[in-house]
Design a protein around this motif. Structure first.
Motif, short mmCIF file in Angstrom:
data_model
loop_
_atom_site.label_atom_id
_atom_site.label_comp_id
_atom_site.label_asym_id
_atom_site.label_seq_id
_atom_site.Cartn_x
_atom_site.Cartn_y
_atom_site.Cartn_z
N ARG A 2 -1.85 -9.13 -14.30
CA ARG A 2 -1.49 -8.21 -13.22
C ARG A 2 -0.44 -8.79 -12.29
O ARG A 2 0.35 -8.06 -11.73
CB ARG A 2 -2.73 -7.81 -12.42
CG ARG A 2 -3.57 -6.78 -13.11
CD ARG A 2 -4.66 -6.29 -12.19
NE ARG A 2 -5.40 -5.23 -12.83
CZ ARG A 2 -6.56 -4.79 -12.40
NH1 ARG A 2 -7.12 -5.34 -11.34
NH2 ARG A 2 -7.18 -3.83 -13.02
N ALA A 6 2.90 -7.07 -11.31
CA ALA A 6 3.23 -6.84 -9.89
C ALA A 6 4.64 -7.27 -9.55
O ALA A 6 5.29 -6.67 -8.70
CB ALA A 6 2.22 -7.57 -9.00
N GLN A 13 1.55 -1.56 -11.11
CA GLN A 13 0.40 -2.37 -10.69
C GLN A 13 -0.49 -1.61 -9.72
O GLN A 13 -1.70 -1.73 -9.75
CB GLN A 13 0.92 -3.68 -10.07
CG GLN A 13 -0.15 -4.68 -9.74
CD GLN A 13 -0.71 -4.49 -8.35
OE1 GLN A 13 -1.91 -4.56 -8.20
NE2 GLN A 13 0.09 -4.23 -7.36
N LEU A 47 -2.25 -6.76 -4.56
CA LEU A 47 -3.07 -7.33 -5.62
C LEU A 47 -3.99 -8.42 -5.08
O LEU A 47 -5.16 -8.48 -5.44
CB LEU A 47 -2.18 -7.89 -6.73
CG LEU A 47 -2.90 -8.51 -7.92
CD1 LEU A 47 -3.77 -7.48 -8.62
CD2 LEU A 47 -1.89 -9.11 -8.88
#
Length: 65
Positions: A2, A6, A13, A47
């Motif tokens: 991820r 991102a 994302q 995130l």
């Protein structure tokens, strides 16, 4: 995985963490070349917040059991 997403495709994302409205706003920001860097930074920050929230939920869930 991820984190790479991102940085390279910040708007995607947001969809993976369940924030589609932010993903659309990020896509609009990323369309401009100048806006890509702020979009990537925002995505990495979101995130990290998502991971922190998941850790807190997991810790509270284990205490309740």
């Amino acid at each position: 995985m991820r984190l790479i997403l991102a940085i390279l495709l910040p708007w995607v994302q947001f969809f993976t963490i369940g924030r589609p409205v932010a993903g659309i706003i990020c896509l609009i920001l990323q369309i401009s070349l100048i806006g890509w860097l702020p979009a990537a930074i925002w995505s990495v920050y979101a995130l990290s917040q998502y991971k922190t929230d998941k850790k807190i939920e997991q810790a509270l869930g284990q205490k309740d059991s």
